[in-house]
Each structure stands twice: as C-alpha cells, then as structure tokens.
Motif scaffolding. Structure first.
Motif, PDB file in Angstrom:
ATOM      1  N   THR A  93       0.969  -1.276  -0.040  1.00  5.72           N
ATOM      2  CA  THR A  93       0.000   0.030   0.042  1.00  5.72           C
ATOM      3  C   THR A  93       0.830   1.155   0.129  1.00  5.72           C
ATOM      4  O   THR A  93       1.751   1.524   0.793  1.00  5.72           O
ATOM      5  CB  THR A  93      -0.848  -0.015   1.194  1.00  5.72           C
ATOM      6  OG1 THR A  93      -1.885  -0.891   1.299  1.00  5.72           O
ATOM      7  CG2 THR A  93      -1.900   1.299   1.303  1.00  5.72           C
ATOM      8  N   SER A  94       0.833   2.335  -0.966  1.00  2.93           N
ATOM      9  CA  SER A  94       1.543   3.411  -1.166  1.00  2.93           C
ATOM     10  C   SER A  94       0.509   4.430  -0.968  1.00  2.93           C
ATOM     11  O   SER A  94      -0.634   4.522  -1.326  1.00  2.93           O
ATOM     12  CB  SER A  94       2.178   3.224  -2.443  1.00  2.93           C
ATOM     13  OG  SER A  94       3.065   2.169  -2.505  1.00  2.93           O
ATOM     14  N   SER A  95       1.154   5.639  -0.491  1.00  4.75           N
ATOM     15  CA  SER A  95       0.312   7.142  -0.356  1.00  4.75           C
ATOM     16  C   SER A  95       0.241   7.531  -1.825  1.00  4.75           C
ATOM     17  O   SER A  95       1.597   7.917  -2.329  1.00  4.75           O
ATOM     18  CB  SER A  95       0.906   7.720   0.670  1.00  4.75           C
ATOM     19  OG  SER A  95       0.255   9.004   0.627  1.00  4.75           O
ATOM     20  N   ASP A 124       4.691   0.670 -16.987  1.00  4.42           N
ATOM     21  CA  ASP A 124       4.816   1.880 -16.014  1.00  4.42           C
ATOM     22  C   ASP A 124       3.562   2.500 -15.917  1.00  4.42           C
ATOM     23  O   ASP A 124       2.771   2.399 -17.033  1.00  4.42           O
ATOM     24  CB  ASP A 124       5.690   3.078 -16.704  1.00  4.42           C
ATOM     25  CG  ASP A 124       5.985   4.126 -15.554  1.00  4.42           C
ATOM     26  OD1 ASP A 124       6.201   4.146 -14.463  1.00  4.42           O
ATOM     27  OD2 ASP A 124       5.402   5.461 -16.034  1.00  4.42           O
ATOM     28  N   LEU A 125       3.090   2.640 -14.752  1.00  2.00           N
ATOM     29  CA  LEU A 125       1.902   3.420 -14.542  1.00  2.00           C
ATOM     30  C   LEU A 125       1.968   4.568 -13.845  1.00  2.00           C
ATOM     31  O   LEU A 125       2.775   4.678 -12.810  1.00  2.00           O
ATOM     32  CB  LEU A 125       0.898   2.540 -13.410  1.00  2.00           C
ATOM     33  CG  LEU A 125      -0.335   3.041 -13.089  1.00  2.00           C
ATOM     34  CD1 LEU A 125      -1.321   3.640 -14.018  1.00  2.00           C
ATOM     35  CD2 LEU A 125      -0.990   2.162 -11.834  1.00  2.00           C
ATOM     36  N   LYS A 126       1.577   5.642 -14.459  1.00  5.15           N
ATOM     37  CA  LYS A 126       1.663   7.070 -13.661  1.00  5.15           C
ATOM     38  C   LYS A 126       0.239   7.677 -13.386  1.00  5.15           C
ATOM     39  O   LYS A 126      -0.690   7.889 -14.064  1.00  5.15           O
ATOM     40  CB  LYS A 126       2.366   7.947 -14.818  1.00  5.15           C
ATOM     41  CG  LYS A 126       2.683   9.399 -14.382  1.00  5.15           C
ATOM     42  CD  LYS A 126       3.652  10.158 -15.192  1.00  5.15           C
ATOM     43  CE  LYS A 126       3.157  10.322 -16.676  1.00  5.15           C
ATOM     44  NZ  LYS A 126       4.052  11.251 -17.384  1.00  5.15           N
ATOM     45  N   SER A 139       3.192   9.945  -9.204  1.00  2.00           N
ATOM     46  CA  SER A 139       3.280   8.646  -8.853  1.00  2.00           C
ATOM     47  C   SER A 139       3.843   7.536  -9.663  1.00  2.00           C
ATOM     48  O   SER A 139       2.647   7.488 -10.751  1.00  2.00           O
ATOM     49  CB  SER A 139       2.324   8.180  -7.366  1.00  2.00           C
ATOM     50  OG  SER A 139       2.534   9.165  -6.715  1.00  2.00           O
ATOM     51  N   HIS A 140       4.660   6.847  -9.707  1.00  3.60           N
ATOM     52  CA  HIS A 140       4.964   5.801 -10.539  1.00  3.60           C
ATOM     53  C   HIS A 140       4.846   4.358 -10.011  1.00  3.60           C
ATOM     54  O   HIS A 140       5.420   4.245  -9.012  1.00  3.60           O
ATOM     55  CB  HIS A 140       6.375   5.964 -11.445  1.00  3.60           C
ATOM     56  CG  HIS A 140       6.347   7.378 -12.170  1.00  3.60           C
ATOM     57  ND1 HIS A 140       6.335   7.107 -13.567  1.00  3.60           N
ATOM     58  CD2 HIS A 140       6.531   8.371 -11.688  1.00  3.60           C
ATOM     59  CE1 HIS A 140       6.500   8.542 -13.996  1.00  3.60           C
ATOM     60  NE2 HIS A 140       6.570   9.293 -12.919  1.00  3.60           N
TER      61      HIS A 140
END
Length: 222
Positions: A93-95, A124-126, A139-140
């Motif tokens: 889990t990322s903020s 890559d997902l931005k 965020s990547h």
C-alpha cells in the motif's frame, strides 16, 4: 389508599412507556447518524473536446473527475492510497495524497472534487491528482504484461451516483488486466462491474496483478 394502589398499578406502564420512548429516540438518532454519514459520489469522464479524447485514447490516458457531496465531509481531509495486489493478495500500500493536518487541504464545505489522471505505458503506470488550486506529485508504479494490457476502470457501471459511508475507506478505481475466457479472449467490464469486493477481484477472475485506488475521509481530530 385507592390512589396509591392505582399509582402502583400504573407505575410499570409508565416505566415501560418511558423506556420505549428512549429506545425509539435512540433508533431515530442512529438512523439520522447513518443518513448523515452517507455521501454521494459522482464521476465525469468526458474530455473537453473530441480531439482531446482522441489524444487520451492514443496515449492510453484516463481522466476521471470525482465529486463528493454530503454534510459529513465538511472539516475532513481526504487521503488517497494505491493498493497493489499480487496473486489475489494485498502486496503493498502506497500513499498517493495525504495532507491531513494542513488547513489548506481541509474540506470547507459539503462539496469537494478532484481530477484523477492515469497514464499506462509499457511497464509503467503514472498517477496524478489535480485538486482545486493544487496538484499532487506524480507517482509511478511497475506493470507486467503477462496477462495483457492494463486499463483504468471505475466502479460506476451504468450508475450516475454511488453512495458511500464517510466513516469507511472505499475504492474509486481499479487498474486491471482482463479476465481471460476459455477461448483466450478477455473482458474488462465484466470485472469492474461485477460488484464483487474489489480486493477479491484477483481471486474471483484469475487476475495475477492489479491496483486499486482507495480514498478515505479523515476527521480533523484524527
């Protein structure tokens, strides 16, 4: 003596009536609190122009504007998280956005909104959040291509408004690969519109890797 006996006879009835009144009052208060806790969530995915939509499609960009309405959001902060699932289990889990405690980002009315943009490229997902008079950092996140192309899907389906409990975190979008049919074809809408708990999509549809974007409205005192 008769008055005393009558009073004693009526006493249990009076106590029961008072008890029923208190119980009914508590039920009404709970109903009011439950109704107050519900907020309306709507989404707008229309591009400003047809040419802009063509660009979004070509670049695999998703732009979704989310709006939140309800008295209970006033005075709160919203926190966005990215939850990564691998083989059906929560991996990390990322903020994405968390400015609780900064008065500039405290919701000051019964309405708030922001645009959430995602761009999916090879590996890559931005993600980028554009709020009212501010933008978040980009965020990547890493992608794999073992199960096909990733797409961003919301959970509205044919609904224009979703009702959510302000006191619980809930999901806005999923970044998923397709559910694979026996003939090898894939389906995205079947997954996003299944009404299955988003955290169980991987297990239910055999999706090895996907992301969920979650929002939580945090009380100012937390």
């Amino acid at each position: 003596m008769r008055k005393l006996l009558l009073s004693l006879a009526l006493l249990p009835l009076l106590i029961q009536a008072q008890s029923d009144k208190i119980e009914n009052s508590e039920v009404i208060n709970k109903q009011i609190q439950a109704e107050t806790a519900m907020i309306d969530v709507s989404i707008n995915t229309r591009a400003e122009t047809e040419e802009m939509q063509l660009l979004y499609d070509f670049e695999n960009i998703n732009k979704s504007e989310f709006s939140f309405n309800g008295k209970s959001i006033k005075g709160r902060y919203y926190v966005l998280r990215m939850k990564e699932f691998l083989d059906g289990k929560l991996f990390e889990t990322s903020s994405l956005f968390d400015e609780r405690g900064n008065n500039m980002f405290q919701v000051d009315s019964s309405h708030t909104s922001f645009k959430l943009m995602s761009k999916i490229d090879q590996g890559d997902l931005k993600i980028w959040l554009r709020g009212q008079q501010f933008g978040s950092k980009q965020s990547h996140f890493a992608l794999t291509n073992d199960n096909g192309r990733y797409v961003a899907k919301d959970f509205f389906g044919s609904k224009k408004i979703l009702q959510e409990d302000i006191n619980k975190a809930f999901h806005l979008m999923a970044i998923i690969t397709p559910n694979r049919n026996p003939d090898g074809s894939g389906s995205y809408c079947r997954v996003a519109q299944s009404e299955i708990d988003p955290e169980k999509l991987g297990t239910a549809f055999g999706i090895p890797h996907y992301y969920l974007i979650e929002i939580e409205f945090i009380d100012s005192e937390e």
